[in-house]
Enzyme design. Sequence first.
Site, PDB file in Angstrom:
ATOM      1  N   ALA A  74       0.814  -1.219   0.000  1.00  0.00           N
ATOM      2  CA  ALA A  74       0.000   0.000   0.000  1.00  0.00           C
ATOM      3  C   ALA A  74       0.848   1.269   0.000  1.00  0.00           C
ATOM      4  CB  ALA A  74      -0.945   0.002   1.194  1.00  0.00           C
ATOM      5  N   THR A  75       2.020   1.218   0.595  1.00  0.00           N
ATOM      6  CA  THR A  75       2.882   2.404   0.591  1.00  0.00           C
ATOM      7  C   THR A  75       3.211   2.786  -0.851  1.00  0.00           C
ATOM      8  OG1 THR A  75       3.834   1.772   2.709  1.00  0.00           O
ATOM      9  CG2 THR A  75       5.092   3.347   1.387  1.00  0.00           C
ATOM     10  N   ASN A 154      -6.297   3.489  10.407  1.00  0.00           N
ATOM     11  CA  ASN A 154      -5.544   2.362  10.956  1.00  0.00           C
ATOM     12  C   ASN A 154      -5.349   2.431  12.457  1.00  0.00           C
ATOM     13  OD1 ASN A 154      -3.936   4.544   9.668  1.00  0.00           O
ATOM     14  ND2 ASN A 154      -2.263   3.599  10.795  1.00  0.00           N
ATOM     15  N   GLN A 182      -6.912  -0.838   5.362  1.00  0.00           N
ATOM     16  CA  GLN A 182      -7.553  -1.419   6.542  1.00  0.00           C
ATOM     17  C   GLN A 182      -8.961  -1.917   6.238  1.00  0.00           C
ATOM     18  OE1 GLN A 182      -6.220  -1.996   9.473  1.00  0.00           O
ATOM     19  NE2 GLN A 182      -4.281  -0.929   9.119  1.00  0.00           N
ATOM     20  N   ALA A 203      -1.798  -7.009   0.588  1.00  0.00           N
ATOM     21  CA  ALA A 203      -2.160  -8.382   0.959  1.00  0.00           C
ATOM     22  C   ALA A 203      -1.958  -8.684   2.444  1.00  0.00           C
ATOM     23  CB  ALA A 203      -1.339  -9.370   0.114  1.00  0.00           C
ATOM     24  N   HIS A 204      -0.926  -8.096   3.050  1.00  0.00           N
ATOM     25  CA  HIS A 204      -0.608  -8.541   4.422  1.00  0.00           C
ATOM     26  C   HIS A 204      -1.567  -8.023   5.482  1.00  0.00           C
ATOM     27  CE1 HIS A 204       1.548  -5.068   6.452  1.00  0.00           C
ATOM     28  NE2 HIS A 204       1.655  -4.664   5.201  1.00  0.00           N
ATOM     29  N   THR A 243       9.851  -7.592 -12.761  1.00  0.00           N
ATOM     30  CA  THR A 243       9.321  -8.954 -12.806  1.00  0.00           C
ATOM     31  C   THR A 243       8.263  -9.131 -11.728  1.00  0.00           C
ATOM     32  OG1 THR A 243      11.457  -9.716 -13.585  1.00  0.00           O
ATOM     33  CG2 THR A 243       9.989 -11.390 -12.651  1.00  0.00           C
ATOM     34  N   CYS A 329       3.561   2.868  13.539  1.00  0.00           N
ATOM     35  CA  CYS A 329       4.574   3.346  12.597  1.00  0.00           C
ATOM     36  C   CYS A 329       5.444   4.427  13.197  1.00  0.00           C
ATOM     37  CB  CYS A 329       3.900   3.886  11.346  1.00  0.00           C
ATOM     38  SG  CYS A 329       2.685   2.767  10.701  1.00  0.00           S
TER      39      CYS A 329
HETATM   40  C1  PLP Z   1      -0.508  -0.883   6.558  1.00  0.00           C
HETATM   41  C2  PLP Z   1      -0.938   0.351   5.905  1.00  0.00           C
HETATM   42  C3  PLP Z   1      -0.181   0.935   4.878  1.00  0.00           C
HETATM   43  C4  PLP Z   1       1.141   0.366   4.429  1.00  0.00           C
HETATM   44  O1  PLP Z   1       0.985  -0.810   3.721  1.00  0.00           O
HETATM   45  P1  PLP Z   1       2.267  -1.634   3.231  1.00  0.00           P
HETATM   46  O2  PLP Z   1       1.732  -2.709   2.378  1.00  0.00           O
HETATM   47  O3  PLP Z   1       2.908  -2.151   4.477  1.00  0.00           O
HETATM   48  O4  PLP Z   1       3.148  -0.684   2.489  1.00  0.00           O
HETATM   49  C5  PLP Z   1      -0.665   2.082   4.286  1.00  0.00           C
HETATM   50  N1  PLP Z   1      -1.827   2.639   4.677  1.00  0.00           N
HETATM   51  C6  PLP Z   1      -2.562   2.124   5.655  1.00  0.00           C
HETATM   52  C7  PLP Z   1      -3.849   2.774   6.054  1.00  0.00           C
HETATM   53  C8  PLP Z   1      -2.145   0.968   6.312  1.00  0.00           C
HETATM   54  O5  PLP Z   1      -2.894   0.474   7.296  1.00  0.00           O
END
Ligand code: PLP
Length: 404
Positions: A74-75, A154, A182, A203-204, A243, A329
Amino acid sequence: MKRARIYMDHHATTPVDPRVLDAMLPFFTEEFGNAASRSHSFGWRAEEAVEKSRETIAGLIHAGPKEIVFTSGATESDNLAIFGTAEFLWERGKHLVTCGTEHLAVLDCCRRLANRGFEITYLPVDATGRVSPDDVRAALRPDTILISLMVANNEVGSLHPISEIGKIAKEHKVLFHCDASQAVGRIPVDVEAMGVDLLSFTAHKLYGPKGIGALYVRKKNPRVRLAPLLHGGGHEGGLRPGTLNVPGIVGFGKACEIAGDVLLEESSRLRELRDRLHRGIVSELEEVHLNGHPELRLPNNLNLSFSYVEGESLMLAMDDVAVSSGSACTSATQEPSHVLKAMGVSDELAHTSLRFGLGRFNTREEVDYVVGRVVESVKKLREISPLYELALDERRGSRAGGLR
Ligand SMILES: *Cc1c(COP(=O)(O)O)cnc(C)c1O
């Protein structure tokens, strides 16, 4: 007695679901092909798996497969959405609208753009952490090119009125980006119903692997165009060369498939557990404050301030329970959470906050255990807190007829 180790920090990350791992494993060994290799079956099989996953992932947010761009998380998706729009549209305008409670992945991009001559409007939030659609409308200018607001926060779980804002964005022909990290997999997300043009997720946060995420990029009404961040090949429609992380994508796809199947049932189960945790704690402790909106928030989120007790000390006192204080964070810094601050929570109360994030594998027994640990730890810490002592004295004093 064996000491428990309980994970209740699912806003930070989630464990990989065993079904997700099983789906991924063959793609590290037998099916290791490069999805861009066009000349043999190793490549074709990898590509087929990627495209199948892309469809599942798109389906979960009601998008089309061609609207999904794979990223590292997401970053990166937030960076691509914000810098990609700014670089593509700067000649039309240099004004963006966001909010003080966003993730740093959004705020830091905005700060960087501000250093390069863009103007950023940071919308205020109310005491529950939500922006008002009227404030969004009032912030728009002829040179506004992007609104970026998260679906769910978050830290406190609060949900913004996204569909209403989506309508306003559309009326004013301004692109609308949402960080939905989230939200996806926890509450229903529908890019059409929400009127979103760009949407980041990862995904995580939904029981998939780390290091793989996506940016949804709307293909029609309007067709959104972005400049890429990275250069070096035509992958992902020219938006993200490199890739493809095939095992990651397969895991992301499986995680989205499971999320789609269990979402409603899981969210109501987690809401019940979350409410049980909350009730258990407040029935035994006084001066516990809920941060965030009482209803319009994620089903698995509970953010509480425990007056007179430092969040950090409380976490240490119950170190068999994984939760977080302030923002995960930024908790390396001593600054109180920027989210709580923007909501108008005093520094004092912000320092006493803990975030609980429940998840798929938490049980009712674990919730009851955590209630016990929190109550016991807070009582112990308050006993040795001079501030608490003082507050009690004051209360006794006033009850005794104001002797002071
Ligand atoms: C966890 C999170 C991110 C970062 O996601 P990554 O996949 O770890 O880069 C960004 N925005 C929000 C709101 C998040 O909760």
